[in-house]
Motif scaffolding. Structure first.
Motif, PDB file in Angstrom:
ATOM      1  N   LYS A 225       8.013  -1.130 -11.179  1.00  0.00           N
ATOM      2  CA  LYS A 225       7.549  -0.856  -9.905  1.00  0.00           C
ATOM      3  C   LYS A 225       7.771   0.429  -9.137  1.00  0.00           C
ATOM      4  O   LYS A 225       9.178   0.573  -9.077  1.00  0.00           O
TER       5      LYS A 225
ATOM      6  N   GLY B 276       8.029   2.695  -5.958  1.00  0.00           N
ATOM      7  CA  GLY B 276       7.756   2.746  -4.424  1.00  0.00           C
ATOM      8  C   GLY B 276       7.196   4.114  -3.863  1.00  0.00           C
ATOM      9  O   GLY B 276       7.530   5.041  -4.578  1.00  0.00           O
ATOM     10  N   SER B 277       6.482   4.098  -2.722  1.00  0.00           N
ATOM     11  CA  SER B 277       6.059   5.467  -2.128  1.00  0.00           C
ATOM     12  C   SER B 277       7.029   6.414  -1.953  1.00  0.00           C
ATOM     13  O   SER B 277       6.878   7.488  -2.417  1.00  0.00           O
TER      14      SER B 277
ATOM     15  N   THR C 103       2.280   0.846  -8.959  1.00  0.00           N
ATOM     16  CA  THR C 103       2.679   1.966  -8.304  1.00  0.00           C
ATOM     17  C   THR C 103       2.159   1.995  -6.911  1.00  0.00           C
ATOM     18  O   THR C 103       1.094   1.754  -6.746  1.00  0.00           O
ATOM     19  N   SER C 104       2.925   2.598  -5.816  1.00  0.00           N
ATOM     20  CA  SER C 104       2.691   2.520  -4.522  1.00  0.00           C
ATOM     21  C   SER C 104       2.290   4.232  -4.604  1.00  0.00           C
ATOM     22  O   SER C 104       2.307   4.826  -5.335  1.00  0.00           O
ATOM     23  N   GLY C 105       1.986   4.633  -3.303  1.00  0.00           N
ATOM     24  CA  GLY C 105       1.736   6.024  -3.059  1.00  0.00           C
ATOM     25  C   GLY C 105       0.332   6.389  -2.651  1.00  0.00           C
ATOM     26  O   GLY C 105       0.214   7.513  -2.421  1.00  0.00           O
ATOM     27  N   ALA C 106      -0.625   5.344  -2.546  1.00  0.00           N
ATOM     28  CA  ALA C 106      -1.945   6.063  -2.319  1.00  0.00           C
ATOM     29  C   ALA C 106      -2.212   6.291  -0.943  1.00  0.00           C
ATOM     30  O   ALA C 106      -2.575   7.399  -0.628  1.00  0.00           O
ATOM     31  N   VAL C 107      -1.371   5.659  -0.113  1.00  0.00           N
ATOM     32  CA  VAL C 107      -1.450   6.001   1.544  1.00  0.00           C
ATOM     33  C   VAL C 107      -0.679   7.399   1.434  1.00  0.00           C
ATOM     34  O   VAL C 107      -1.350   8.130   2.102  1.00  0.00           O
ATOM     35  N   ALA C 108       0.366   7.484   1.113  1.00  0.00           N
ATOM     36  CA  ALA C 108       1.041   8.739   1.045  1.00  0.00           C
ATOM     37  C   ALA C 108       0.147   9.984   0.653  1.00  0.00           C
ATOM     38  O   ALA C 108       0.158  11.007   1.000  1.00  0.00           O
TER      39      ALA C 108
ATOM     40  N   ASN D  96      -2.186  -1.046  -8.551  1.00  0.00           N
ATOM     41  CA  ASN D  96      -1.843  -0.898  -7.307  1.00  0.00           C
ATOM     42  C   ASN D  96      -2.669  -1.904  -6.366  1.00  0.00           C
ATOM     43  O   ASN D  96      -3.647  -2.295  -6.914  1.00  0.00           O
ATOM     44  N   GLU D  97      -2.276  -2.225  -5.013  1.00  0.00           N
ATOM     45  CA  GLU D  97      -2.971  -2.996  -4.211  1.00  0.00           C
ATOM     46  C   GLU D  97      -4.296  -2.342  -3.854  1.00  0.00           C
ATOM     47  O   GLU D  97      -4.191  -1.067  -3.957  1.00  0.00           O
TER      48      GLU D  97
ATOM     49  N   ASP E 153      -6.191  -1.419  -1.288  1.00  0.00           N
ATOM     50  CA  ASP E 153      -5.680  -1.328   0.241  1.00  0.00           C
ATOM     51  C   ASP E 153      -6.972  -1.183   1.085  1.00  0.00           C
ATOM     52  O   ASP E 153      -6.986  -1.368   2.197  1.00  0.00           O
TER      53      ASP E 153
ATOM     54  N   ASP F 283       4.175  -6.526   0.019  1.00  0.00           N
ATOM     55  CA  ASP F 283       4.101  -5.141  -0.341  1.00  0.00           C
ATOM     56  C   ASP F 283       3.985  -5.159  -1.823  1.00  0.00           C
ATOM     57  O   ASP F 283       4.108  -6.256  -2.504  1.00  0.00           O
TER      58      ASP F 283
ATOM     59  N   PHE G 174       8.413   5.838   4.235  1.00  0.00           N
ATOM     60  CA  PHE G 174       7.057   5.341   3.717  1.00  0.00           C
ATOM     61  C   PHE G 174       7.052   3.959   2.984  1.00  0.00           C
ATOM     62  O   PHE G 174       5.828   3.365   2.874  1.00  0.00           O
ATOM     63  N   GLY G 175       8.036   3.174   3.118  1.00  0.00           N
ATOM     64  CA  GLY G 175       7.919   1.681   2.462  1.00  0.00           C
ATOM     65  C   GLY G 175       7.459   0.861   3.339  1.00  0.00           C
ATOM     66  O   GLY G 175       7.301   1.023   4.581  1.00  0.00           O
ATOM     67  N   ARG G 176       7.003  -0.386   2.993  1.00  0.00           N
ATOM     68  CA  ARG G 176       6.382  -1.410   3.607  1.00  0.00           C
ATOM     69  C   ARG G 176       7.294  -2.491   4.108  1.00  0.00           C
ATOM     70  O   ARG G 176       7.455  -2.997   5.097  1.00  0.00           O
TER      71      ARG G 176
END
Ligand code: ADP
Ligand code: VHF
Length: 368
Positions: free
Chosen positions: A18, A20-21, A57-62, A142-143, A145, A156, A216-218
């Motif tokens: 995993k 993180g953003s 993977t996160s990162g879509a919002v960023a 990814n979630e 969102d 998260d 940028f973490g949730r």
């Protein structure tokens, strides 16, 4: 064992990683393409060593935030949805390109909590992941969102990664963040000591963890820790490590990584892994008597029979997850109902009846 040495890895074959953003972004919030390339190169190294890799993977919002400014009137929920919907394209395209340069195809899965809710969805998702892995395709998850708002949201992506690791019966789960692991104190304080090994009989670590998340973490380190502990309890090795270190995954492979390692407990049956993660989806409650409680908490293999039931709260159908409470209202476990609440009410206290919860679908845990 010296504090900075990790125990031997038991030949992990399937790995959930995993990211993180904040690992994928620079200090100003813009996408860190060099970091991304570095991580993909390291994942390619693991794939070439024969490991099966699933990426959460996160990162879509960023990524979206950087490419599109929004009208000031846009509310917070819409902002996240819009940025994620835009940013996910850039995120997955970048992964696709970078993995392709290393000769590895990828596939995209976007999920919400709802997809873990019923067993059919769950098994469909598992089947897809198994198919991708069998065909040497790297699943990138990814979630979703754009649709995951409020109760449909995971705490998260650490929670999502833990659910995926349990689903595919992964050997290891690596949570990459922007610090080396869990410290006794704030990581920015040079006096803080890194906790390198968390045994099965773990003391409460939450006292050391500050509640704020990184830029940028949730969820923050607290949810990362509780997810890590839960996954380790289910027999999965967990590593919280620094994704900003250039050789983090290579050091992991060589067993030279300085990070926080969670020792796994005894592996449990796959059904139980699903049930263990189902608390938030449970429909009703079954209150059991003292005799049933003793039986369920003993080492013996026991199903929950109607004779041990004191009362039933709420409504549920066959196949739903129910919470099991003792007579004082304390949760002692979760299980999948073999029949609905109406039938169960008719059978309360009767002997010679079919179990309401079969042992294979029973997860006992006195926590929470
Ligand atoms: N005791 C602690 N040890 C390590 N990190 C901590 C601790 N207390 C708070 N943190 C914070 O938790 C952050 C990581 O969590 P989070 O922001 O959710 O990361 P991610 O986006 O990678 O999921 C770190 O950047 C750190 O500032
Ligand atoms: N799904 C969101 C990330 C949510 C999240 O959990 O972020 P993080 O705490 O950085 O792992 C996104 O892609 O931006």
């Amino acid at each position: 064992m010296p504090a900075n040495l990790l125990p031997m890895i038991r030949k992990p074959q399937t790995l959930v990683i995993k990211i993180g953003s904040n690992v994928l972004t620079l200090d100003d919030g813009s996408p860190d393409m060099e970091r991304m390339r570095n991580l993909v190169d390291q994942m390619a190294f693991l794939l070439e060593k024969g490991l099966r890799v699933v990426l959460v993977t996160s990162g879509a919002v960023a990524f979206g935030r950087k490419s599109q400014s929004l009208a000031t009137k846009t509310d917070a929920v819409s902002r996240k949805q819009v940025w994620a919907a835009i940013g996910q394209i850039a995120l997955i395209r970048a992964y696709q390109e970078l993995f392709a340069q290393k000769g590895h195809p990828i596939a995209q899965l976007m999920v919400t909590k709802e997809d873990f809710r019923d067993r059919t969805h769950y098994l469909n998702m598992k089947n897809c992941l198994d198919g991708l892995l069998k065909n040497q395709v790297v699943p990138v998850i990814n979630e979703n969102d754009a649709v995951a708002v409020t109760e449909l949201m995971f705490t998260d992506n650490d929670e999502l990664a833990g659910l995926v690791a349990a689903m595919i019966d992964a050997d290891s789960l690596i949570l990459l963040t922007n610090v080396d692991g869990i410290y006794k104190g704030h990581p920015s304080d040079p006096e803080s000591e890194l906790i390198t090994h968390v045994g099965q009989k773990m003391p409460d670590l939450s006292q050391y963890i500050a509640t704020q998340t990184s830029a940028f973490g949730r969820g923050g380190m607290l949810t990362k820790m509780s997810m890590a502990k839960k996954s380790a309890d289910l027999g999965i090795e967990v590593w919280i490590a620094n994704g900003k270190k250039d050789a983090v995954l290579i050091d992991f492979f060589r067993q030279e990584l300085r990070c926080t390692y969670f020792e796994p407990g005894k592996s449990k049956h796959n059904h139980k892994k699903w049930i263990a993660h189902s608390d938030t989806y449970s429909k009703g409650e079954v209150v059991i008597n003292e005799g049933a409680k003793r039986a369920l908490l003993s080492d013996k293999i026991t199903s929950l029979l109607p004779i041990g039931i004191q009362s039933i709260n709420g409504d549920f159908l066959k196949g739903d997850i129910v919470r099991i409470l003792d007579s004082e209202g304390k949760r002692i476990g979760l299980g999948k109902a073999e029949y609905g609440a109406e039938t169960a009410r008719d059978k309360i206290g009767l002997s010679g009846q079919r179990p309401l919860i079969h042992y294979d679908y029973l997860y006992i845990s006195e926590s929470n």
